[in-house]
Every structure is written in C-alpha cells, then in structure tokens.
Design a protein around this motif. Structure first.
Motif, PDB file in Angstrom:
ATOM      1  N   ALA A   2      69.450 -33.459   6.655  1.00  0.00           N
ATOM      2  CA  ALA A   2      70.262 -34.109   7.688  1.00  0.00           C
ATOM      3  C   ALA A   2      69.864 -33.676   9.091  1.00  0.00           C
ATOM      4  O   ALA A   2      69.897 -32.489   9.425  1.00  0.00           O
ATOM      5  N   GLN A   3      69.487 -34.654   9.923  1.00  0.00           N
ATOM      6  CA  GLN A   3      69.138 -34.396  11.316  1.00  0.00           C
ATOM      7  C   GLN A   3      69.696 -35.500  12.196  1.00  0.00           C
ATOM      8  O   GLN A   3      69.808 -36.645  11.767  1.00  0.00           O
ATOM      9  N   VAL A   4      70.054 -35.133  13.407  1.00  0.00           N
ATOM     10  CA  VAL A   4      70.543 -36.085  14.397  1.00  0.00           C
ATOM     11  C   VAL A   4      69.608 -36.014  15.593  1.00  0.00           C
ATOM     12  O   VAL A   4      69.431 -34.939  16.174  1.00  0.00           O
ATOM     13  N   PRO A   5      68.940 -37.117  15.966  1.00  0.00           N
ATOM     14  CA  PRO A   5      67.956 -37.079  17.056  1.00  0.00           C
ATOM     15  C   PRO A   5      68.514 -36.447  18.338  1.00  0.00           C
ATOM     16  O   PRO A   5      69.579 -36.818  18.807  1.00  0.00           O
ATOM     17  N   GLY A   6      67.791 -35.446  18.845  1.00  0.00           N
ATOM     18  CA  GLY A   6      68.177 -34.816  20.098  1.00  0.00           C
ATOM     19  C   GLY A   6      69.328 -33.835  19.996  1.00  0.00           C
ATOM     20  O   GLY A   6      69.767 -33.295  21.006  1.00  0.00           O
ATOM     21  N   LYS A   7      69.811 -33.595  18.782  1.00  0.00           N
ATOM     22  CA  LYS A   7      70.947 -32.694  18.588  1.00  0.00           C
ATOM     23  C   LYS A   7      70.568 -31.570  17.631  1.00  0.00           C
ATOM     24  O   LYS A   7      69.610 -31.668  16.877  1.00  0.00           O
ATOM     25  N   LYS A   8      71.359 -30.496  17.670  1.00  0.00           N
ATOM     26  CA  LYS A   8      71.202 -29.443  16.677  1.00  0.00           C
ATOM     27  C   LYS A   8      71.576 -30.008  15.314  1.00  0.00           C
ATOM     28  O   LYS A   8      72.501 -30.800  15.191  1.00  0.00           O
ATOM     29  N   ALA A   9      70.842 -29.613  14.299  1.00  0.00           N
ATOM     30  CA  ALA A   9      71.111 -30.111  12.949  1.00  0.00           C
ATOM     31  C   ALA A   9      72.520 -29.744  12.515  1.00  0.00           C
ATOM     32  O   ALA A   9      72.992 -28.639  12.793  1.00  0.00           O
ATOM     33  N   PRO A  10      73.234 -30.644  11.837  1.00  0.00           N
ATOM     34  CA  PRO A  10      74.592 -30.332  11.378  1.00  0.00           C
ATOM     35  C   PRO A  10      74.582 -29.245  10.301  1.00  0.00           C
ATOM     36  O   PRO A  10      73.688 -29.213   9.453  1.00  0.00           O
ATOM     37  N   LEU A  11      75.565 -28.375  10.364  1.00  0.00           N
ATOM     38  CA  LEU A  11      75.689 -27.310   9.367  1.00  0.00           C
ATOM     39  C   LEU A  11      76.331 -27.890   8.105  1.00  0.00           C
ATOM     40  O   LEU A  11      77.481 -28.333   8.131  1.00  0.00           O
ATOM     41  N   LEU A  12      75.593 -27.885   7.022  1.00  0.00           N
ATOM     42  CA  LEU A  12      76.084 -28.438   5.757  1.00  0.00           C
ATOM     43  C   LEU A  12      76.335 -27.360   4.708  1.00  0.00           C
ATOM     44  O   LEU A  12      77.207 -27.517   3.848  1.00  0.00           O
ATOM     45  N   VAL A  13      75.550 -26.287   4.770  1.00  0.00           N
ATOM     46  CA  VAL A  13      75.648 -25.226   3.766  1.00  0.00           C
ATOM     47  C   VAL A  13      76.016 -23.924   4.475  1.00  0.00           C
ATOM     48  O   VAL A  13      75.208 -23.357   5.209  1.00  0.00           O
ATOM     49  N   THR A  14      77.240 -23.473   4.268  1.00  0.00           N
ATOM     50  CA  THR A  14      77.718 -22.258   4.921  1.00  0.00           C
ATOM     51  C   THR A  14      77.258 -21.020   4.153  1.00  0.00           C
ATOM     52  O   THR A  14      76.788 -21.104   3.016  1.00  0.00           O
ATOM     53  N   GLU A  15      77.434 -19.856   4.780  1.00  0.00           N
ATOM     54  CA  GLU A  15      77.084 -18.604   4.104  1.00  0.00           C
ATOM     55  C   GLU A  15      77.918 -18.413   2.841  1.00  0.00           C
ATOM     56  O   GLU A  15      77.422 -17.925   1.823  1.00  0.00           O
ATOM     57  N   ASP A  16      79.196 -18.814   2.882  1.00  0.00           N
ATOM     58  CA  ASP A  16      80.045 -18.696   1.695  1.00  0.00           C
ATOM     59  C   ASP A  16      79.523 -19.560   0.551  1.00  0.00           C
ATOM     60  O   ASP A  16      79.574 -19.156  -0.624  1.00  0.00           O
ATOM     61  N   MET A  17      79.015 -20.746   0.872  1.00  0.00           N
ATOM     62  CA  MET A  17      78.448 -21.606  -0.165  1.00  0.00           C
ATOM     63  C   MET A  17      77.231 -20.955  -0.801  1.00  0.00           C
ATOM     64  O   MET A  17      77.037 -21.025  -2.017  1.00  0.00           O
ATOM     65  N   VAL A  18      76.413 -20.311   0.024  1.00  0.00           N
ATOM     66  CA  VAL A  18      75.227 -19.630  -0.500  1.00  0.00           C
ATOM     67  C   VAL A  18      75.639 -18.492  -1.417  1.00  0.00           C
ATOM     68  O   VAL A  18      75.068 -18.304  -2.501  1.00  0.00           O
ATOM     69  N   VAL A  19      76.645 -17.739  -1.007  1.00  0.00           N
ATOM     70  CA  VAL A  19      77.136 -16.619  -1.814  1.00  0.00           C
ATOM     71  C   VAL A  19      77.601 -17.101  -3.187  1.00  0.00           C
ATOM     72  O   VAL A  19      77.405 -16.423  -4.209  1.00  0.00           O
ATOM     73  N   ASN A  20      78.168 -18.294  -3.231  1.00  0.00           N
ATOM     74  CA  ASN A  20      78.715 -18.812  -4.494  1.00  0.00           C
ATOM     75  C   ASN A  20      77.675 -19.489  -5.383  1.00  0.00           C
ATOM     76  O   ASN A  20      77.989 -19.890  -6.507  1.00  0.00           O
ATOM     77  N   MET A  21      76.441 -19.625  -4.907  1.00  0.00           N
ATOM     78  CA  MET A  21      75.393 -20.222  -5.732  1.00  0.00           C
ATOM     79  C   MET A  21      74.906 -19.233  -6.794  1.00  0.00           C
ATOM     80  O   MET A  21      75.048 -18.016  -6.647  1.00  0.00           O
ATOM     81  N   LYS A  22      74.311 -19.777  -7.838  1.00  0.00           N
ATOM     82  CA  LYS A  22      73.804 -18.947  -8.925  1.00  0.00           C
ATOM     83  C   LYS A  22      72.573 -18.165  -8.471  1.00  0.00           C
ATOM     84  O   LYS A  22      71.731 -18.701  -7.756  1.00  0.00           O
TER      85      LYS A  22
END
Length: 388
Positions: A263-283
């Motif tokens: 996910a990218q938006v032209p001329g903008k910072k990329a939207p945050l989709l995966v938080t640190e908490d989500m990463v922690v909860n991954m296998k």
C-alpha cells in the motif's frame, strides 16, 4: 531529433531507459539515438548491441546531456561525483522523460523549471486505457510484486505448496497480501502458482473480483468513506478508517506465514498497516515483505533496505525491486518510454501538444513554469515546512 539515453548513476540501479530492440525501431522511424557508453551494461545490453541497433555511442557524459533534444532516464536526476547536478547538464529548452517523484521531491520540479527544461514524469502518466502502454508505474510494480513473493519464499522456513510424501502431508503456506493494485495482484498470482493459500485485502471494494479471479480470498472491511483517488489509486483515508482496517486485518496477519504489503499513496508517507503488536502476535518463522519500505513502510518494524528480526519474525524492506530484474524491467520500461516518445515527436520534430491528455498530465514543467497543480501544492508545503 536526438534522443539520448543516460547511464544511471544511482547506487544499485541496473535498469536502462531504452533497450536495443526499441532503439532499432526508433532509428527506423528516422530518430537519431545517442546512448551513453555502458548505459546498458548492468542490464546485460552491450555497447555493441546498441551500435548494431543503429545508436551512436557517446563516451562523454556532458556531451550526451548537452546534445539531447529528449533525454531519457530511469531514476531521478542526482548529484554527480564531481558535485554537479545531472539536471544542470541539460541545455535550456531540452526535454527530460524519467521517473521524477515530483510529489515526493517537488524541489526537483522547481529546479527543472528554473532551467527552462520541459520535464515529463513517468509517475504522472494517467491511468486510462489509451495510456496503458506508457504506464511505467504498473509495469515496474508488476515486477516488484512477483519478486516480493520469491523473496518471501526464500526466507520462509517452510514450503509454499501442500506436499504429500511418504513421511506425511505438508500443509500449504498461508500468504496474506495487503493492497491489490498491480504489485499486489502479481504477488497473489505468483504465490498461488507456488501453491500457497492466499488471502488479500484492499480498501477499494472494486478490486474484490480481480482478487477472486486469481484464486485468492478477499478480506472485506466496511469503510464508510470514499477510498479511491483519481486514476483508480487508493487514497489516504481517515484515522478512524485506518483503525477499523487494523482491527479487521490483525487476525489474518496473526494466522499468516507470509505477509506482503504493497500500500502506497503518491506523495505521502506509506500508511501503517502492520503494527508492532501485530508482529509480536505472528508465528515465529513468519515473514513480512514490505514493498512500501522506501515510503516509510507499511509495517512499523520495517527498515528500508534491511532484513530485521522481531520476536522470530523476519521483516524485509527491499528497495527498488524492479532493478533486481534489470533485463525484463528495462524491456518493459523501454516500451513505456517509446510509446510516450511517439506523442512528443511529429514529422521528426519535437511537438509538446498539451491538447493531448497524456502529455498534459505527464508534463510537470515547461517554459519555466511548473504546470501540475499537485506538484505546486507539494512545493508550497515543502517551502512552508522549510520556512518553519
């Protein structure tokens, strides 16, 4: 009319603006093509290949840029080793066609206007049926989506496909693609070909059928606002919509072996989709490949150009993936450029026709002015930030 192909100086850039086959077609149309010595070497096209195609090899960089009526590049003009800017090598009134990132780096457009250079940005090609052959963002994004899956498969400590062996049955990997634009759709197709079970999410509900047609399950999130910008791109949504999206996708991320974010938006910072908490909860052993790394990343743990580990999860932030496949990336980009060049040359002469919707949209500077309103706004924002 002289077309000039510059050798890229950006570290890691292996693509070339025109390949020999395209050069040969342009030469047959009566167009003189100059190619800087070594311009195609990183993409495995030799000087001899270009000479055979009818191009003239130029050994001196300054000469190439100064003699160009239309200068063709891949990457944004940079500062040279001698401290001079590539832009300053162009003569007044010349044309440059390249990726220019005018919304992210509007100061480049300002410099081009000051130099009286006509600049056409490949990022600004409109997404219309007529412009499809010139859509370099799409041609290069398709390569990135393909390569992202290969990177993920190489990093994952599991098979992608289901396998039945004498030792038992191996379950297929679960892959979650976030963003179903060109890169995302190619990632879906590639992951499916490798045998993974694939889910995909996009804030644009209209892409559901495309996702399903490739054999993936579409994850829906109900957002009560417009999510589509001009040209069919995803637009930046409200904080409430972002929060709702994260709540829905969190469980899918948790269950996935591989997550690929696009996910990218032209001329903008990329939207945050995966938080640190989500990463922690991954296998442990799971892999994230973040194709938005250069725009800040869709994952909170992404570091551009690096592979990092968080709680047993590998987060990969590749930069310029199309350049890692320079042969086909150059071939596709060359086709995009040559299609656009046909609109700029009439009867052997330069003809910048702003009545043409493609030329009008792509041209960001001309006759000392910035023509594109979005680029003007980006420059005003930059100036305000600098002044503050």
């Amino acid at each position: 009319m002289r077309l000039a192909v510059a050798k890229e100086i950006e570290v890691g850039e292996r693509r070339v603006a025109l390949v020999p086959d395209t050069v040969a077609r342009l030469v047959k149309q009566g167009i003189e093509v100059l190619v800087e010595a070594g311009a195609g070497e990183s993409a495995f096209f030799t000087n001899t290949d270009y000479e055979t195609a009818g191009a003239k090899i130029i050994n001196d960089t300054d000469t190439l840029w100064q003699e160009a009526d239309i200068l063709l590049k891949v990457g944004i003009p940079k500062e040279r080793e001698d401290g001079r800017l590539e832009i300053d090598l162009l003569r007044e009134g010349a044309v440059i066609v390249s990726f220019l990132n005018p919304l992210g780096e509007p100061a480049i457009a300002q410099r081009l206007a000051q130099k009286q250079i006509t600049a056409l940005s490949m990022e600004m090609i409109p997404r219309t049926t007529r412009a499809q052959s010139m859509d370099a963002l799409s041609s290069q994004a398709s390569i990135a989506g393909y390569k992202a899956v290969l990177i993920a498969a190489a990093a994952l400590p599991k098979y992608f496909p289901m396998l039945t062996t004498a030792a038992g049955t191996i379950a297929p990997a679960k892959v979650f693609i976030m963003g179903a634009g060109v890169a995302g759709l190619q990632a879906i197709a590639t992951a499916r070909r490798l045998g993974a079970v694939v889910e995909a999410f996009d804030i644009r509900p209209a892409v559901k059928e495309e996702v399903q047609s490739l054999g993936a399950k579409f994850v829906e999130v109900q957002l009560n606002e417009d999510t589509v910008a001009d040209g069919g791109y995803a637009k930046e949504v409200s904080e409430a919509a972002k929060q709702r999206t994260q709540e829905v996708v969190a469980e899918h991320i948790k269950q996935s072996d591989v997550v690929i974010t696009t996910a990218q938006v032209p001329g903008k910072k990329a939207p945050l989709l995966v938080t640190e908490d989500m990463v922690v909860n991954m296998k442990p052993g799971s892999v994230i490949v973040d194709l938005a790394a250069e725009q800040g990343g869709n994952c909170a743990c992404t570091e551009p150009g690096k592979d990092v580990q968080r709680n047993g999860v590998t987060i990969i932030g590749p930069i310029n993936l199309p350049s890692s496949m320079p042969v086909h990336a150059s071939q596709l980009y060359s086709k995009n450029l040559s299609s656009l060049v046909q609109l700029l040359i009439k009867d052997g002469n330069l003809d910048i026709n702003f009545a043409d919707d493609i030329v009008s949209a792509a041209c960001i500077t001309h006759a000392g002015e910035i023509r594109n309103q979005r680029v003007k706004e980006a420059l005003a924002t930059l100036s305000s930030a600098t002044a503050g």
